[in-house]
Design a protein around this motif. Structure first.
Motif, PDB file in Angstrom:
ATOM      1  N   UNK A 109      32.822  56.456  98.769  1.00 38.10           N
ATOM      2  CA  UNK A 109      32.390  55.854 100.029  1.00 38.10           C
ATOM      3  C   UNK A 109      30.920  55.420  99.973  1.00 38.10           C
ATOM      4  N   UNK A 110      30.336  55.494  98.789  1.00 37.85           N
ATOM      5  CA  UNK A 110      28.939  55.117  98.645  1.00 37.85           C
ATOM      6  C   UNK A 110      27.980  56.294  98.617  1.00 37.85           C
ATOM      7  N   UNK A 111      28.523  57.499  98.714  1.00 37.64           N
ATOM      8  CA  UNK A 111      27.689  58.704  98.623  1.00 37.64           C
ATOM      9  C   UNK A 111      27.691  59.200  97.180  1.00 37.64           C
ATOM     10  N   UNK A 112      26.520  59.517  96.677  1.00 36.13           N
ATOM     11  CA  UNK A 112      26.397  59.986  95.301  1.00 36.13           C
ATOM     12  C   UNK A 112      25.380  61.115  95.255  1.00 36.13           C
ATOM     13  N   UNK A 113      25.602  62.062  94.364  1.00 32.34           N
ATOM     14  CA  UNK A 113      24.689  63.187  94.240  1.00 32.34           C
ATOM     15  C   UNK A 113      24.442  63.480  92.764  1.00 32.34           C
ATOM     16  N   UNK A 114      23.191  63.784  92.449  1.00 33.55           N
ATOM     17  CA  UNK A 114      22.835  64.264  91.113  1.00 33.55           C
ATOM     18  C   UNK A 114      22.568  65.759  91.242  1.00 33.55           C
ATOM     19  N   UNK A 115      23.229  66.538  90.411  1.00 31.17           N
ATOM     20  CA  UNK A 115      23.233  67.989  90.546  1.00 31.17           C
ATOM     21  C   UNK A 115      22.749  68.661  89.274  1.00 31.17           C
ATOM     22  N   UNK A 116      21.903  69.688  89.410  1.00 36.15           N
ATOM     23  CA  UNK A 116      21.550  70.547  88.277  1.00 36.15           C
ATOM     24  C   UNK A 116      21.716  72.005  88.706  1.00 36.15           C
ATOM     25  N   UNK A 117      22.244  72.814  87.805  1.00 33.00           N
ATOM     26  CA  UNK A 117      22.430  74.254  88.055  1.00 33.00           C
ATOM     27  C   UNK A 117      21.890  75.010  86.848  1.00 33.00           C
ATOM     28  N   UNK A 118      21.057  76.005  87.103  1.00 32.15           N
ATOM     29  CA  UNK A 118      20.479  76.816  86.030  1.00 32.15           C
ATOM     30  C   UNK A 118      20.733  78.288  86.309  1.00 32.15           C
ATOM     31  N   UNK A 119      21.215  78.987  85.294  1.00 32.51           N
ATOM     32  CA  UNK A 119      21.395  80.439  85.363  1.00 32.51           C
ATOM     33  C   UNK A 119      20.338  81.089  84.471  1.00 32.51           C
ATOM     34  N   UNK A 120      19.482  81.902  85.061  1.00 33.32           N
ATOM     35  CA  UNK A 120      18.463  82.592  84.276  1.00 33.32           C
ATOM     36  C   UNK A 120      19.087  83.745  83.492  1.00 33.32           C
ATOM     37  N   UNK A 121      18.297  84.346  82.630  1.00 33.93           N
ATOM     38  CA  UNK A 121      18.768  85.504  81.859  1.00 33.93           C
ATOM     39  C   UNK A 121      19.078  86.659  82.811  1.00 33.93           C
ATOM     40  N   UNK A 122      20.173  87.378  82.594  1.00 34.32           N
ATOM     41  CA  UNK A 122      20.518  88.501  83.479  1.00 34.32           C
ATOM     42  C   UNK A 122      19.636  89.714  83.239  1.00 34.32           C
ATOM     43  N   UNK A 123      19.561  90.558  84.244  1.00 33.54           N
ATOM     44  CA  UNK A 123      18.804  91.803  84.163  1.00 33.54           C
ATOM     45  C   UNK A 123      19.229  92.726  85.289  1.00 33.54           C
ATOM     46  N   UNK A 124      18.751  93.945  85.327  1.00 34.01           N
ATOM     47  CA  UNK A 124      19.124  94.881  86.402  1.00 34.01           C
ATOM     48  C   UNK A 124      18.761  94.318  87.772  1.00 34.01           C
TER      49      UNK A 124
END
Length: 312
Positions: A109-124
């Motif tokens: 419909x003319x809607x567009x999105x640029x997406x980034x997802x980052x997962x950091x290193x796990x820890x307690x």
């Protein structure tokens, strides 16, 4: 008769016969001093004096006016530490690194999105100190665990919208799978919680009560061209044990996430960009007839050891 001025340039031994008697001696000493001047040597340099203007200037700068606030009074008396949002990398092996992906989605419909997802290193989870992750403390306790025995992963999301009109974007991160070996997957293991920060306060989503809705992130009426950022935490309750103090053997290693995006209420398909998605993996879908599916691996190296390949 003798000249008093002649005595000024002669040492006492050569001054000849002088009048005798106490009174005469006293009178003579006064006359000599008057004629010869001071006995101190003349250096030829006038004594230094401090100009009155400099004296008054120094006095004005050395003391502040009584009605002027001091610099110290403008500083807080105690320092307020900022919330700790970064998870330190564990010192033991098995939990280093993170992952990231980037892609685009359109709704036709003319809607567009640029997406980034980052997962950091796990820890307690206990290493993170803020009110957002604290919203999941009771849910972790309900799972018979604690923050000290749970792993947490900082999740960072960036969304940039291209549209002619303001639009609503919903990112769903609650669709999880578990890599179990030979590239095969099954429903994710363990209790997974999402500590989410919203404008009306923090919320905790649980995989027990609302599996697919646990990690929905909504932006309403996003202005075209704007970039919106979000930070939350994925918590795996009970993933740290006395026999596995870093959680390196927990199910987090095989955890896979399949993001979904809706734009203005319409579902989309994310087109991952190879240059921005070095940690995208390909594994068998739950439905064998569907073949393989792409996932974001929280720990991509572990996912590959379990048979998932790098997506191209």
């Amino acid at each position: 008769m003798f000249r008093l001025s002649s005595l000024c340039h002669q040492p006492p031994a050569r001054r000849g016969r002088l009048p005798r008697g106490p009174l005469a001696a006293l009178l003579l000493a006064g006359l000599v001093a008057t004629a010869c001047g001071s006995s101190q040597p003349d250096s030829g340099t006038p004594p230094r004096t401090t100009p009155s203007s400099l004296t008054s200037s120094a006095a004005s700068t050395s003391a502040a006016p009584s009605d002027s606030p001091s610099f110290a009074s403008e500083l807080p008396t105690t320092a307020t530490p900022e919330p700790t949002t970064a998870i330190p990398e564990p010192s033991e092996s098995g939990l280093l690194g993170g992952s990231s992906i980037g892609g685009t989605a359109e709704n036709g419909q003319g809607d567009r999105v640029h997406l980034t997802i980052t997962f950091d290193a796990p820890g307690p989870a206990s290493d993170i100190l803020n009110t957002v992750i604290d919203s999941c403390r009771s849910a972790v306790a309900a799972a018979n665990s604690s923050f000290e025995r749970s792993l947490a992963v900082t999740v960072r999301v960036s969304v940039e919208v291209t549209s002619a009109l303001p639009t609503t974007v919903v990112l769903k991160l609650g669709d999880h799978a578990q890599a179990i070996g030979d590239g095969e997957t099954e429903p994710a293991h363990g209790v997974r919680l999402w500590a989410k920060n919203y404008s009306d306060g923090p919320q905790c989503g649980s995989s027990i009560s609302d599996v697919k809705e646990a990690a929905n992130i909504r932006w309403t009426d996003v202005a075209p061209g704007s970039i919106n950022r979000w930070t939350g935490w994925l918590i795996l309750a009970g993933s740290i044990t006395p026999s596995d103090p870093t959680g390196s053997k927990s199910s987090l290693g095989g955890l896979l996430i399949s993001p979904h995006v809706t734009l203005a209420g319409s579902s989309t398909t994310i087109r991952y960009l190879t240059s921005e998605s070095p940690h995208l993996v390909s594994c068998s879908a739950h439905d064998a007839a569907a073949g393989t599916a792409n996932y974001v691996a929280v720990r991509p190296d572990d996912a590959q050891r379990l048979g998932c390949g790098r997506a191209r």
